[in-house]
Structures are given as structure tokens and as C-alpha cells.
Design a protein around this motif. Structure first.
Motif, PDB file in Angstrom:
ATOM      1  N   VAL A 103       0.845  -1.203   0.000  1.00 16.99           N
ATOM      2  CA  VAL A 103       0.000   0.000   0.000  1.00 16.99           C
ATOM      3  C   VAL A 103       0.883   1.257   0.000  1.00 16.99           C
ATOM      4  O   VAL A 103       0.691   2.180  -0.806  1.00 16.99           O
ATOM      5  N   ASN A 104       1.870   1.279   0.878  1.00 20.01           N
ATOM      6  CA  ASN A 104       2.755   2.457   0.959  1.00 20.01           C
ATOM      7  C   ASN A 104       3.509   2.709  -0.338  1.00 20.01           C
ATOM      8  O   ASN A 104       3.608   3.840  -0.811  1.00 20.01           O
ATOM      9  N   ARG A 135       2.755   1.850  -3.324  1.00 22.55           N
ATOM     10  CA  ARG A 135       1.849   2.303  -4.377  1.00 22.55           C
ATOM     11  C   ARG A 135       1.484   3.775  -4.156  1.00 22.55           C
ATOM     12  O   ARG A 135       1.593   4.597  -5.066  1.00 22.55           O
ATOM     13  N   GLN A 136       1.090   4.091  -2.922  1.00 21.85           N
ATOM     14  CA  GLN A 136       0.677   5.469  -2.613  1.00 21.85           C
ATOM     15  C   GLN A 136       1.804   6.472  -2.846  1.00 21.85           C
ATOM     16  O   GLN A 136       1.586   7.561  -3.352  1.00 21.85           O
ATOM     17  N   ASP A 137       3.011   6.091  -2.450  1.00 19.75           N
ATOM     18  CA  ASP A 137       4.131   7.038  -2.515  1.00 19.75           C
ATOM     19  C   ASP A 137       4.863   7.005  -3.857  1.00 19.75           C
ATOM     20  O   ASP A 137       5.822   7.756  -4.050  1.00 19.75           O
TER      21      ASP A 137
END
Ligand code: B12
Length: 209
Positions: free
Chosen positions: A129-130, A132-134
């Protein structure tokens, strides 16, 4: 050097932070990272071996690790203000509580002018998740236990299934014990020590060394 390592081991075992710090301050060879690689790491390995052989308590291993962590924070500056042109990067410890290696690599990269996020300790799903988000392009992962190292394969599969093109650079004891493991778990590169990280990152991200 053997004598210095032995004295440093004794300071750690007797929880004598001041004398450990003094040895670091008196160490004249530059850069200070040399002290970490030629004294701190061998000393911790000796203590770890002593613990395996029943000579020392786990609490001594733990406190030695904590004292070294504090020293490392002092040695390595938080970073040069001048950041290099680079892909978006992050570092983490995967499913593991051994944080010292990650702390050293993070500090050394910052001190060398790289900007990177520190995710701390992560599990696979949250890490995906991190990343992808960042929009992370280079992910640095530290693990010291074999089961944690094997989780990198699962992480890689999840990143690929989401079509995320992320280069993975790994380091830590399991990769030093088995020099093919990094390829088996699907990493793009492995570093045996923190000093190698700068050139490896430049080469995998297409930069000039
Ligand atoms: C100190 C230590 C601890 C401390 C950690 C303190 C801390 N805050 O970090 C404590 C006491 C908490 C601990 C606990 C445990 N430990 Co322990 N521990 C160690 C020990 C002795 C030293 C690790 C260390 O800090 N080394 C110094 C650092 C600086 O070195 P490093 O991490 O390798 O990092 C360098 C390089 O590898 C590289 N690097 C590392 N990561 C990365 C990442 C990237 C991207 C790059 C570029 C480079 C890089 O750069 C660093 C600097 O040069 C090792 C022995 C060993 N040979 O490693 C065992 C060891 C890792 N522990 C082990 C075990 C089994 C445990 C426990 C399960 C014990 C228990 N029964 O509870 C727990 C598990 C904790 C957990 N859930 O994660 C085993 C793992 C075995 C395995 N194959 O899985 C080891 C190998 C000991 C052994 N031989 O049995 N441990």
C-alpha cells in the motif's frame, strides 16, 4: 583492531555507554562509518555468537544492540541539505525487529545526499500500500531472519500483479549467509554492507557511479 573490538565488546557487555562512545570518538580513521563496519558489526556478531553458545544472556545482546543504535545515530549526520537527483526511494525492515542495519543504511544514504522515506518495520500488505501510494521506484529492505527474507518473494509477486515497477535492494544476515538468496526471492540487488548501497542504487537506477 582485534584489541579494539574486544574492548568494545567488554564495554557493551558491561553496559558502559560512555566508554563505548569514547572508543568511537578516539577512532581516528575517517570516515566514521569505518568504525561501524570494522568494530561495531564484528562486536555485535561476537556477542550474538556468545549468546548462541550460552555465554551471554539475550538481554546483553539486546542492550548491546540498543547502545550501538544510539551511537550510530550520533555518528551519522541526518543528511546533507543538498539532495541528489534520484528515483523515489524508501527503506524498511520487513517483518523483523532487527533495526540496526536499516538505521545505518538509512543514515548513510541521507548523509550521502539521498532523500528517502523510512517506513520502519512493515508487513507485506501494508508495504505494498505504501509503495503504491508514494510512487516508490527503489525499495530498500533489511531483514535479519530467514522467514522474513522469504516474504520478499511474496512482496515481489504482489508488486508485479499490481503492475508496479519497483527495484528491490536487500541486505541483512540471511543474504550474507547464502549469497544466492537475494535472486531466489526476486530482489534486483543485494548489499553486504551499508557502504555498498550508494553505488548499487546508482547502478540499478541507471545513474553514473
Ligand atoms: C543484535 C541482535 C538482536 C537484537 C536486535 C536489537 C536491534 N535493535 O536491532 C535482539 C536481542 C532484539 C534480537 C532478537 C532476536 N534475534 Co537476533 N540477532 C542480533 C545479532 C547478534 C546482531 C544483529 C545486528 O544488529 N547486527 C549489526 C547490524 C549493523 O548488521 P546488519 O543488520 O547485518 O546490517 C549490515 C549489513 O547486513 C547491511 N544491511 C542490512 N540490511 C540492509 C538493507 C539494505 C537495503 C542494504 C543496502 C544493506 C543492509 O548493512 C548493515 C551495515 O553494514 C544477529 C547475529 C548476526 N550475525 O547478524 C542475531 C540474529 C539476527 N538474531 C536471530 C534470532 C533468531 C533472533 C530472535 C528470534 C531470538 C529469540 N529467540 O527471541 C529474536 C527475534 C526478533 C525479531 N522478531 O525480529 C538470528 C536469526 C537466524 C535466522 N536465520 O533467522 C541471528 C542471525 C542470530 C543467530 N545466528 O541465530 N537479536
Amino acid at each position: 583492531m582485534e584489541k579494539l573490538i574486544e574492548n568494545f565488546v567488554q564495554s557493551l557487555l558491561s553496559l558502559d555507554r560512555l566508554s563505548a562512545k569514547k572508543m568511537l570518538e578516539d577512532f581516528t580513521s575517517a570516515p566514521k562509518i569505518t568504525f561501524i563496519e570494522s568494530v561495531v558489526i564484528p562486536a555485535l556478531e561476537k556477542i550474538g555468537k556468545g549468546w548462541q553458545e550460552g555465554e551471554f544472556a539475550l538481554s546483553q545482546v539486546y542492550m548491546a544492540g540498543r547502545i550501538c543504535e544510539d551511537l550510530v545515530y550520533e555518528i551519522l549526520p541526518s543528511g546533507s541539505p543538498e539532495r541528489k537527483d534520484q528515483p523515489k526511494m524508501a527503506i524498511c525492515v520487513l517483518s523483523d525487529q532487527h533495526k540496526l542495519g536499516k538505521t545505518i543504511v538509512y543514515s548513510l544514504l541521507r548523509a550521502s545526499g539521498f532523500d528517502l522515506l523510512d517506513y520502519g518495520t512493515m508487513e507485506v500488505d501494508d508495504l505494498v500500500v505504501n509503495v503504491r501510494q508514494d510512487g516508490i521506484k527503489v525499495l530498500l529492505i533489511s531483514v535479519l531472519m530467514l522467514p522474513s527474507a522469504l516474504k520478499i518473494r511474496q512482496l515481489k509477486e504482489k508488486l508485479v500483479s499490481l503492475d508496479l515497477d519497483v527495484k528491490i535492494v536487500v541486505g541483512g544476515a540471511p543474504f550474507r549467509f547464502d549469497n544466492k538468496l537475494w535472486q531466489e526471492v526476486g530482489a534486483d540487488a543485494m548489499c553486504a554492507n551499508a557502504s555498498e548501497a550508494v553505488s548499487v542504487i546508482r547502478s540499478i537506477s541507471g545513474g553514473v557511479e
